[in-house]
Motif scaffolding. Structure first.
Motif, PDB file in Angstrom:
ATOM      1  N   GLN A 123      56.997  90.733 -19.110  1.00  0.00           N
ATOM      2  CA  GLN A 123      55.669  90.224 -19.411  1.00  0.00           C
ATOM      3  C   GLN A 123      55.547  89.870 -20.899  1.00  0.00           C
ATOM      4  N   GLU A 124      54.601  88.970 -21.165  1.00  0.00           N
ATOM      5  CA  GLU A 124      54.323  88.584 -22.550  1.00  0.00           C
ATOM      6  C   GLU A 124      53.343  89.597 -23.152  1.00  0.00           C
ATOM      7  N   HIS A 125      53.830  90.806 -23.272  1.00  0.00           N
ATOM      8  CA  HIS A 125      53.040  91.934 -23.763  1.00  0.00           C
ATOM      9  C   HIS A 125      53.515  92.269 -25.174  1.00  0.00           C
ATOM     10  N   ASP A 126      52.601  92.757 -26.016  1.00  0.00           N
ATOM     11  CA  ASP A 126      52.949  93.024 -27.411  1.00  0.00           C
ATOM     12  C   ASP A 126      54.175  93.925 -27.542  1.00  0.00           C
ATOM     13  N   ALA A 127      54.260  94.946 -26.692  1.00  0.00           N
ATOM     14  CA  ALA A 127      55.389  95.873 -26.785  1.00  0.00           C
ATOM     15  C   ALA A 127      56.708  95.157 -26.503  1.00  0.00           C
ATOM     16  N   VAL A 128      56.712  94.281 -25.502  1.00  0.00           N
ATOM     17  CA  VAL A 128      57.927  93.533 -25.161  1.00  0.00           C
ATOM     18  C   VAL A 128      58.260  92.533 -26.266  1.00  0.00           C
ATOM     19  N   SER A 147      60.737  83.915 -16.494  1.00  0.00           N
ATOM     20  CA  SER A 147      59.477  83.794 -17.227  1.00  0.00           C
ATOM     21  C   SER A 147      59.789  83.866 -18.714  1.00  0.00           C
ATOM     22  N   ASP A 148      59.267  82.929 -19.482  1.00  0.00           N
ATOM     23  CA  ASP A 148      59.643  82.817 -20.886  1.00  0.00           C
ATOM     24  C   ASP A 148      58.827  83.743 -21.778  1.00  0.00           C
ATOM     25  N   LEU A 149      59.379  84.006 -22.954  1.00  0.00           N
ATOM     26  CA  LEU A 149      58.680  84.700 -24.040  1.00  0.00           C
ATOM     27  C   LEU A 149      58.763  83.784 -25.263  1.00  0.00           C
ATOM     28  N   PRO A 150      58.038  82.674 -25.235  1.00  0.00           N
ATOM     29  CA  PRO A 150      58.257  81.604 -26.222  1.00  0.00           C
ATOM     30  C   PRO A 150      57.856  81.956 -27.645  1.00  0.00           C
ATOM     31  N   THR A 151      57.046  83.004 -27.837  1.00  0.00           N
ATOM     32  CA  THR A 151      56.647  83.368 -29.194  1.00  0.00           C
ATOM     33  C   THR A 151      57.634  84.312 -29.862  1.00  0.00           C
ATOM     34  N   THR A 152      58.716  84.638 -29.175  1.00  0.00           N
ATOM     35  CA  THR A 152      59.754  85.488 -29.749  1.00  0.00           C
ATOM     36  C   THR A 152      60.899  84.619 -30.280  1.00  0.00           C
ATOM     37  N   PRO A 153      61.765  85.176 -31.120  1.00  0.00           N
ATOM     38  CA  PRO A 153      62.921  84.416 -31.616  1.00  0.00           C
ATOM     39  C   PRO A 153      64.088  84.440 -30.628  1.00  0.00           C
ATOM     40  N   GLN A 191      49.918  87.910 -17.978  1.00  0.00           N
ATOM     41  CA  GLN A 191      50.882  88.322 -18.990  1.00  0.00           C
ATOM     42  C   GLN A 191      52.303  87.897 -18.617  1.00  0.00           C
ATOM     43  N   TYR A 192      52.496  87.478 -17.373  1.00  0.00           N
ATOM     44  CA  TYR A 192      53.725  86.774 -17.022  1.00  0.00           C
ATOM     45  C   TYR A 192      53.484  85.301 -17.349  1.00  0.00           C
ATOM     46  N   ARG A 193      54.181  84.780 -18.344  1.00  0.00           N
ATOM     47  CA  ARG A 193      53.979  83.387 -18.731  1.00  0.00           C
ATOM     48  C   ARG A 193      54.210  82.444 -17.551  1.00  0.00           C
ATOM     49  N   ALA A 194      55.163  82.775 -16.693  1.00  0.00           N
ATOM     50  CA  ALA A 194      55.448  81.932 -15.546  1.00  0.00           C
ATOM     51  C   ALA A 194      54.216  81.769 -14.653  1.00  0.00           C
ATOM     52  N   ALA A 196      51.008  82.400 -15.411  1.00  0.00           N
ATOM     53  CA  ALA A 196      49.923  81.738 -16.140  1.00  0.00           C
ATOM     54  C   ALA A 196      50.128  80.227 -16.138  1.00  0.00           C
ATOM     55  N   ASP A 197      51.370  79.791 -16.343  1.00  0.00           N
ATOM     56  CA  ASP A 197      51.656  78.353 -16.351  1.00  0.00           C
ATOM     57  C   ASP A 197      51.509  77.738 -14.957  1.00  0.00           C
ATOM     58  N   ARG A 198      51.935  78.468 -13.926  1.00  0.00           N
ATOM     59  CA  ARG A 198      51.787  77.942 -12.563  1.00  0.00           C
ATOM     60  C   ARG A 198      50.309  77.712 -12.225  1.00  0.00           C
ATOM     61  N   ILE A 199      49.489  78.713 -12.511  1.00  0.00           N
ATOM     62  CA  ILE A 199      48.061  78.591 -12.198  1.00  0.00           C
ATOM     63  C   ILE A 199      47.423  77.484 -13.029  1.00  0.00           C
ATOM     64  N   ALA A 200      47.795  77.387 -14.303  1.00  0.00           N
ATOM     65  CA  ALA A 200      47.249  76.320 -15.151  1.00  0.00           C
ATOM     66  C   ALA A 200      47.632  74.950 -14.603  1.00  0.00           C
ATOM     67  N   GLY A 201      48.884  74.797 -14.219  1.00  0.00           N
ATOM     68  CA  GLY A 201      49.322  73.516 -13.650  1.00  0.00           C
ATOM     69  C   GLY A 201      48.633  73.211 -12.340  1.00  0.00           C
ATOM     70  N   PHE A 202      48.446  74.245 -11.517  1.00  0.00           N
ATOM     71  CA  PHE A 202      47.807  74.044 -10.223  1.00  0.00           C
ATOM     72  C   PHE A 202      46.352  73.603 -10.393  1.00  0.00           C
ATOM     73  N   ARG A 203      45.617  74.265 -11.277  1.00  0.00           N
ATOM     74  CA  ARG A 203      44.210  73.926 -11.482  1.00  0.00           C
ATOM     75  C   ARG A 203      44.073  72.527 -12.072  1.00  0.00           C
ATOM     76  N   ASP A 204      44.925  72.205 -13.043  1.00  0.00           N
ATOM     77  CA  ASP A 204      44.883  70.855 -13.621  1.00  0.00           C
ATOM     78  C   ASP A 204      45.241  69.816 -12.569  1.00  0.00           C
ATOM     79  N   GLY A 205      46.254  70.135 -11.748  1.00  0.00           N
ATOM     80  CA  GLY A 205      46.662  69.190 -10.716  1.00  0.00           C
ATOM     81  C   GLY A 205      45.573  68.938  -9.685  1.00  0.00           C
ATOM     82  N   LEU A 206      44.902  70.001  -9.243  1.00  0.00           N
ATOM     83  CA  LEU A 206      43.819  69.818  -8.278  1.00  0.00           C
ATOM     84  C   LEU A 206      42.706  68.947  -8.851  1.00  0.00           C
TER      85      LEU A 206
END
Length: 333
Positions: A123-128, A147-153, A191-194, A196-206
């Motif tokens: 998950q994209e959680h602060d601890a991780v 699932s990505d953690l794009p804000t990490t190096p 907190q799973y980026r995957a 969050a992105d799926r739902i965002a894409g689905f809502r935008d697509g609809l």
């Protein structure tokens, strides 16, 4: 020009020119960990040679997998076993199972890892995020899968474009739904980026493909089967005119157990993720309409190629790490 490049390599690796020369020209007399620093610096500067044979011993790649009981975790585990021949025989491949729903446990496993490279799903959680930052600053490259953690190096993300997968799901929902009405979107946690992105894409697509026929009703399941069954039952009873379900999480069994009691199956379009034995069975009995698969085998292969190149075990530069998703229906499983 060659001497300039060797000087740049020595500065980046923090060693002398003579050490760089011994490593790159395979003259020996250099500790393996020092040789890897030299090679790492060389490859960052465009040097194409693979790691000389004397320095290939002692590498350990660790894969932090999720919960053992999840079908896709078993798929990943099996895929790494199948693709083991692609990994140099000097590399030890270690797989560790950790509950991905508990980010502090994932973070603890990351920090405890004693390896040269780490492959992580979490998950994209602060601890991780902090744990990935800590281990990469110590010189351990991290590859994220599923699932990505794009804000990490992290070194690379290997997986599908989840936003586009969500939009593709919306396209088919808009074209195949038998009537107008709300669509229930199931997910575990944003907190799973995957997801969050799926739902965002689905809502935008609809909104783009069917702006006046469907709205999205979101249900967060928190990876709790009992909770998701209760919430899904409530959502279906509250929206008897629901046109479909988009399962952005891993709730296929909950759907199968809930639907017969509260809703006629033949009126719902159901789109899910991950081709497993369960989803294939649900495609065959027409519980699910479409499954979007993530090409686990290709993800594993790409992750191995990334690390092979990173550690100089291969001269072949890996290509794009974005993996295409595939669509499956009853007729092609």
């Amino acid at each position: 020009m060659m001497r300039v490049k060797l000087k740049l390599i020595s500065e980046l690796a923090g060693v002398g020119l003579a050490t760089v020369d011994r490593v790159l020209n395979e003259r020996g007399g250099v500790k393996p960990e020092t040789a890897r620093k030299v090679l790492d610096a060389a490859r960052r500067l465009g040097w194409g040679k693979s790691l000389p044979l004397p320095y290939r011993s002692g590498l350990r790649f660790e894969i932090l997998l999720g919960r053992r009981e999840l079908p896709y975790v078993a798929q990943i585990n099996d895929a790494f076993e199948r693709y083991r021949p692609l990994i140099d025989r000097s590399v030890t491949l270690q797989r560790t199972f950790v509950d991905d729903t508990k980010p502090h446990r994932v973070a603890e496993a990351i920090l405890k890892a004693r390896c040269n490279a780490l492959i992580v799903y979490g998950q994209e959680h602060d601890a991780v995020l902090d744990a990935v930052g800590s281990i990469t600053s110590a010189g351990v490259p991290v590859v994220t899968m599923l699932s990505d953690l794009p804000t990490t190096p992290r070194l690379a993300y290997v997986g599908i474009d989840h936003y586009k997968a969500g939009r593709a799901s919306a396209f088919f929902m808009a074209k195949m739904a038998r009537r107008p009405g709300p669509v229930i979107g199931l997910y575990s946690s944003f907190q799973y980026r995957a997801q969050a992105d799926r739902i965002a894409g689905f809502r935008d697509g609809l909104r783009d493909y069917s702006p006046d026929r469907h709205a999205t009703v979101l249900v967060e399941g928190q990876d709790d089967e009992t909770l998701i069954r209760d919430l899904l039952s409530q959502a279906l009873r509250s929206h008897p005119n629901a046109a479909g379900i988009y399962n952005a999480g891993a709730f296929n069994n909950a759907i199968k157990q809930t639907l017969p009691a509260v809703h006629p199956l033949d009126r719902l379009i159901i789109i899910a993720h991950g081709l497993t034995e369960d989803t294939m069975s649900m495609l065959e009995d027409e519980t699910i309409t479409i499954v979007i698969d993530h090409n686990i085998d290709l993800q594993v292969r790409q992750a191995i190629e990334v690390l092979n190149y990173r550690f100089g075990l291969s001269d072949k530069m890996y290509g794009a790490t974005s993996v295409p998703f595939t669509l499956h229906m009853r007729d092609n499983v």
